[in-house]
Design a protein around this motif. Structure first.
Motif, PDB file in Angstrom:
ATOM      1  N   UNK A  85      24.877  61.358  69.211  1.00 53.98           N
ATOM      2  CA  UNK A  85      24.417  61.293  70.615  1.00 53.98           C
ATOM      3  C   UNK A  85      23.542  60.061  70.859  1.00 53.98           C
ATOM      4  N   UNK A  86      23.575  59.536  72.067  1.00 50.08           N
ATOM      5  CA  UNK A  86      22.731  58.413  72.464  1.00 50.08           C
ATOM      6  C   UNK A  86      21.436  58.949  73.076  1.00 50.08           C
ATOM      7  N   UNK A  87      20.335  58.224  72.849  1.00 49.08           N
ATOM      8  CA  UNK A  87      19.100  58.546  73.549  1.00 49.08           C
ATOM      9  C   UNK A  87      19.238  58.066  74.993  1.00 49.08           C
ATOM     10  N   UNK A  88      19.048  58.989  75.927  1.00 47.31           N
ATOM     11  CA  UNK A  88      19.189  58.691  77.359  1.00 47.31           C
ATOM     12  C   UNK A  88      17.854  58.899  78.057  1.00 47.31           C
ATOM     13  N   UNK A  89      17.482  57.925  78.920  1.00 48.01           N
ATOM     14  CA  UNK A  89      16.266  58.060  79.714  1.00 48.01           C
ATOM     15  C   UNK A  89      16.532  57.636  81.157  1.00 48.01           C
ATOM     16  N   UNK A  90      15.956  58.398  82.072  1.00 50.78           N
ATOM     17  CA  UNK A  90      16.117  58.117  83.501  1.00 50.78           C
ATOM     18  C   UNK A  90      14.746  58.211  84.158  1.00 50.78           C
ATOM     19  N   UNK A  91      14.326  57.112  84.817  1.00 43.94           N
ATOM     20  CA  UNK A  91      13.026  57.055  85.478  1.00 43.94           C
ATOM     21  C   UNK A  91      13.139  56.202  86.730  1.00 43.94           C
ATOM     22  N   UNK A  92      12.699  56.759  87.853  1.00 44.33           N
ATOM     23  CA  UNK A  92      12.701  56.016  89.123  1.00 44.33           C
ATOM     24  C   UNK A  92      14.048  55.339  89.397  1.00 44.33           C
ATOM     25  N   UNK A  93      15.130  56.045  89.134  1.00 45.73           N
ATOM     26  CA  UNK A  93      16.451  55.522  89.421  1.00 45.73           C
ATOM     27  C   UNK A  93      17.012  54.590  88.367  1.00 45.73           C
ATOM     28  N   UNK A  94      16.241  54.279  87.324  1.00 46.23           N
ATOM     29  CA  UNK A  94      16.682  53.364  86.260  1.00 46.23           C
ATOM     30  C   UNK A  94      17.236  54.153  85.078  1.00 46.23           C
ATOM     31  N   UNK A  95      18.401  53.713  84.584  1.00 49.81           N
ATOM     32  CA  UNK A  95      19.076  54.368  83.460  1.00 49.81           C
ATOM     33  C   UNK A  95      18.940  53.508  82.210  1.00 49.81           C
ATOM     34  N   UNK A  96      18.652  54.163  81.090  1.00 53.09           N
ATOM     35  CA  UNK A  96      18.566  53.438  79.817  1.00 53.09           C
ATOM     36  C   UNK A  96      19.278  54.238  78.733  1.00 53.09           C
ATOM     37  N   UNK A  97      20.121  53.527  77.963  1.00 52.70           N
ATOM     38  CA  UNK A  97      20.809  54.119  76.822  1.00 52.70           C
ATOM     39  C   UNK A  97      20.371  53.405  75.543  1.00 52.70           C
ATOM     40  N   UNK A  98      20.123  54.164  74.498  1.00 53.63           N
ATOM     41  CA  UNK A  98      19.802  53.569  73.194  1.00 53.63           C
ATOM     42  C   UNK A  98      20.591  54.315  72.122  1.00 53.63           C
ATOM     43  N   UNK A  99      21.286  53.588  71.233  1.00 54.40           N
ATOM     44  CA  UNK A  99      22.050  54.270  70.178  1.00 54.40           C
ATOM     45  C   UNK A  99      21.119  54.938  69.165  1.00 54.40           C
ATOM     46  N   UNK A 100      21.543  56.078  68.655  1.00 55.23           N
ATOM     47  CA  UNK A 100      20.802  56.772  67.605  1.00 55.23           C
ATOM     48  C   UNK A 100      21.614  56.711  66.318  1.00 55.23           C
ATOM     49  N   UNK A 101      20.917  56.535  65.209  1.00 49.65           N
ATOM     50  CA  UNK A 101      21.593  56.429  63.912  1.00 49.65           C
ATOM     51  C   UNK A 101      21.486  57.709  63.106  1.00 49.65           C
ATOM     52  N   UNK A 102      20.956  58.747  63.760  1.00 47.47           N
ATOM     53  CA  UNK A 102      20.922  60.082  63.177  1.00 47.47           C
ATOM     54  C   UNK A 102      21.576  61.033  64.169  1.00 47.47           C
ATOM     55  N   UNK A 103      22.105  62.128  63.666  1.00 52.40           N
ATOM     56  CA  UNK A 103      22.741  63.110  64.543  1.00 52.40           C
ATOM     57  C   UNK A 103      21.664  64.030  65.120  1.00 52.40           C
TER      58      UNK A 103
END
Length: 302
Positions: A260-278
């Protein structure tokens, strides 16, 4: 699951007095509280009010809702995994903390399923409320936001006001937040049942009909994903959300990716970050009436 109470309000409003009263009343009922105190300075003045034997974590030199999010996560992890047993968690924020951002700092998808956010208790200094026009615009707006997002409002220091002023302040606070009960107090003394009866966060549960705040808007919700989703499909869903969804963060399983990817959403902004652990495919949503929102590929978790 541990019940969590978030104490909000300006510096000097009476939050620490309320905290002391809550600790004493919880002990009288046989429940052991733990405390996290967030102070802006380098010295922990307020924490001296917490008696020995109460699990206490301090966050100094930074507001919980700014640079303190990672520190808060670490402090919560230490409490949950530590040797000291506790039944309820009381968090006192700085006077500079915005309630939504403070709530966001508390909930990590790593352990959100172990916390039940009972609600935000805002202590309002009635004398300062009358003189709020003397505050800077930014400070006044924060004051209003702390009241607007409260699930219970403690109208404190009424002993410094006339009866007419008390009535006026109460009506003005109620106009700003029509859903939150208002308790008029001096020295932040209120019966514990007014606080423990709050039910601000649903977590997919049926809400007790007698719970205070069952109709309140600001809440958090934890979702567990049952299947992977497409990134484009998920972002289309996010863009279609109402403005009343303030924060989302968690681990979203994406089609074509192992973890799964780390997902963050704040004030309409989307951010994705890859995770190297399950990581566990879970996501926290914070906003108004988030229990009504359907998330792609997920289910509500009790």
């Amino acid at each position: 699951m541990k019940d969590v109470y978030l104490l909000s309000g300006f510096l000097g409003s009476g939050k620490t007095s309320l905290l002391s009263h809550m600790i004493e009343q919880f002990k009288q009922t046989g429940l052991k509280p733990a405390v996290i105190m967030n102070e802006l300075g380098q010295l922990a003045f307020d924490s001296q009010a917490v008696e020995e034997g109460i699990p206490l974590k301090e966050m100094l030199e930074g507001c919980i809702c700014c640079t303190g999010s990672e520190k808060m996560e670490a402090q919560l992890q230490m409490l949950l995994e530590g040797q000291q047993e506790f039944d309820v968690l009381l968090i006192e924020t700085t006077g500079a903390a915005h309630p939504v951002e403070a709530m966001d700092a508390i909930f990590s998808p790593l352990f959100a399923d172990r916390l039940n956010m009972k609600g935000i208790v805002t202590v309002a200094d009635c004398k300062r409320w009358i003189d709020r026009d003397k505050l800077t615009p930014q400070t006044r707006m924060l004051f209003l936001e702390q009241i607007r997002h409260a699930h219970l409002i403690v109208a404190n220091k009424i002993d410094l006001l006339t009866e007419a002023e008390v009535a006026s302040v109460t009506m003005q606070l109620q106009a700003l937040n029509a859903n939150a009960p208002i308790i008029q107090t001096s020295n932040s003394k209120i019966p514990l049942k007014w606080i423990t009866n709050m039910e601000a966060t649903f977590h997919g549960k049926e809400v007790n009909e007698t719970a205070i705040g069952k109709q309140l808007s600001l809440s958090s919700r934890l979702h567990t994903f049952e299947e992977a989703v497409g990134m484009e499909e998920f972002e289309d869903w996010v863009r279609g959300l109402p403005d009343t969804v303030y924060r989302m963060k968690g681990y979203v399983p994406l089609k074509g990716h192992k973890n799964p990817f780390l997902f963050q959403y704040t004030y309409g902004m989307i951010q994705w970050l890859p995770e190297y652990m399950k990581m566990e495919p879970k996501m926290v949503i914070i906003g108004d009436q988030v229990n009504l929102i359907e998330v792609p590929g997920s289910k509500s978790v009790d």
